[in-house]
Design a protein around this motif. Structure first.
Motif, short mmCIF file in Angstrom:
data_model
loop_
_atom_site.label_atom_id
_atom_site.label_comp_id
_atom_site.label_asym_id
_atom_site.label_seq_id
_atom_site.Cartn_x
_atom_site.Cartn_y
_atom_site.Cartn_z
N THR A 163 0.82 -1.21 0.00
CA THR A 163 0.00 0.00 0.00
C THR A 163 0.86 1.26 0.00
N THR A 164 1.99 1.22 0.69
CA THR A 164 2.89 2.36 0.70
C THR A 164 3.49 2.59 -0.69
N MET A 165 3.89 1.51 -1.36
CA MET A 165 4.46 1.64 -2.72
C MET A 165 3.43 2.21 -3.68
N ALA A 166 2.18 1.78 -3.56
CA ALA A 166 1.12 2.32 -4.42
C ALA A 166 0.91 3.81 -4.16
N ALA A 167 0.91 4.21 -2.89
CA ALA A 167 0.73 5.63 -2.55
C ALA A 167 1.90 6.47 -3.07
N LEU A 168 3.12 5.96 -2.92
CA LEU A 168 4.29 6.70 -3.42
C LEU A 168 4.27 6.84 -4.93
N THR A 169 3.92 5.77 -5.62
CA THR A 169 3.84 5.80 -7.08
C THR A 169 2.81 6.83 -7.53
N GLU A 170 1.66 6.84 -6.86
CA GLU A 170 0.60 7.80 -7.18
C GLU A 170 1.07 9.24 -6.91
N ALA A 171 1.67 9.46 -5.75
CA ALA A 171 2.12 10.81 -5.38
C ALA A 171 3.20 11.35 -6.31
N LEU A 172 4.14 10.48 -6.70
CA LEU A 172 5.26 10.91 -7.54
C LEU A 172 4.91 10.93 -9.02
N PRO A 179 9.39 4.68 -8.47
CA PRO A 179 10.81 4.46 -8.24
C PRO A 179 11.03 2.96 -8.00
N ARG A 180 12.25 2.54 -7.98
CA ARG A 180 12.55 1.15 -7.62
C ARG A 180 12.31 1.02 -6.12
N PHE A 181 11.72 -0.09 -5.72
CA PHE A 181 11.51 -0.38 -4.31
C PHE A 181 12.31 -1.62 -3.98
N SER A 182 12.92 -1.66 -2.78
CA SER A 182 13.68 -2.84 -2.41
C SER A 182 13.57 -3.13 -0.92
N VAL A 183 13.79 -4.41 -0.60
CA VAL A 183 13.82 -4.90 0.77
C VAL A 183 15.14 -5.63 0.97
N VAL A 184 15.83 -5.27 2.03
CA VAL A 184 17.07 -5.95 2.41
C VAL A 184 16.76 -6.74 3.68
N ALA A 227 14.08 -6.65 -5.14
CA ALA A 227 13.65 -5.35 -5.66
C ALA A 227 12.43 -5.52 -6.54
N ARG A 228 11.59 -4.52 -6.56
CA ARG A 228 10.44 -4.48 -7.46
C ARG A 228 10.88 -3.76 -8.72
N VAL A 229 10.94 -4.50 -9.82
CA VAL A 229 11.39 -3.97 -11.10
C VAL A 229 10.28 -4.21 -12.12
N GLU A 230 9.74 -3.11 -12.65
CA GLU A 230 8.67 -3.18 -13.65
C GLU A 230 7.54 -4.12 -13.21
N GLY A 231 7.14 -3.97 -11.93
CA GLY A 231 6.02 -4.73 -11.42
C GLY A 231 6.32 -6.15 -10.96
N ARG A 232 7.58 -6.57 -11.09
CA ARG A 232 7.96 -7.93 -10.68
C ARG A 232 9.00 -7.87 -9.57
#
Length: 123
Positions: A65-74, A78-83, A90-95
């Motif tokens: 939900t945070t990634m969706a909100a950020l994508t909408e706001a921006l 951007p690339r999203f990643s979890v370490v 990483a989320r790359v082109e929806g995958r």
């Protein structure tokens, strides 16, 4: 050493633009300061990374939900990643993709999150 989730905003050339740590190993509460930093750095921002010091190696429902909100706001994703202790995704082109060559900041992110790197075997 206690562990806690940490968020990094990454700019061009893998520059760390901003860092925020929570008090919890499983939660990074919403933060006005983080949203203000995202907006301030919006032109330079290329990646939003955060740690899951106790796992999982993947995105949670709250992350989604945070990634969706950020994508909408921006107006762009951007690339999203979890370490996590077992690696990086990483989320790359929806995958979601395994990051085999981690960026320089992944090690310090693990360190400030209070976790050890225990790489998972990849098939």
């Amino acid at each position: 050493m206690s562990s806690h989730e940490v968020c990094l905003l990454i700019g061009r050339d893998e520059e760390v633009l901003w860092c925020e740590a929570s008090e919890s190993p499983v939660l990074l509460p919403d933060s006005r300061a983080r949203w203000e930093a995202i907006w301030y750095w919006r032109e330079e921002l290329v990646e939003v990374a955060h740690s899951h010091p106790e796992g999982p190696l993947g995105f949670s429902e709250e992350d989604e939900t945070t990634m969706a909100a950020l994508t909408e706001a921006l107006g762009r994703a951007p690339r999203f990643s979890v370490v996590a202790p077992g690696g990086m995704v990483a989320r790359v082109e929806g995958r979601d993709v395994w990051v085999s060559e981690e960026p320089w900041w992944a090690g310090p992110l693990r360190e400030i999150s209070g976790m050890q790197y225990t790489p998972m075997a990849r098939a």
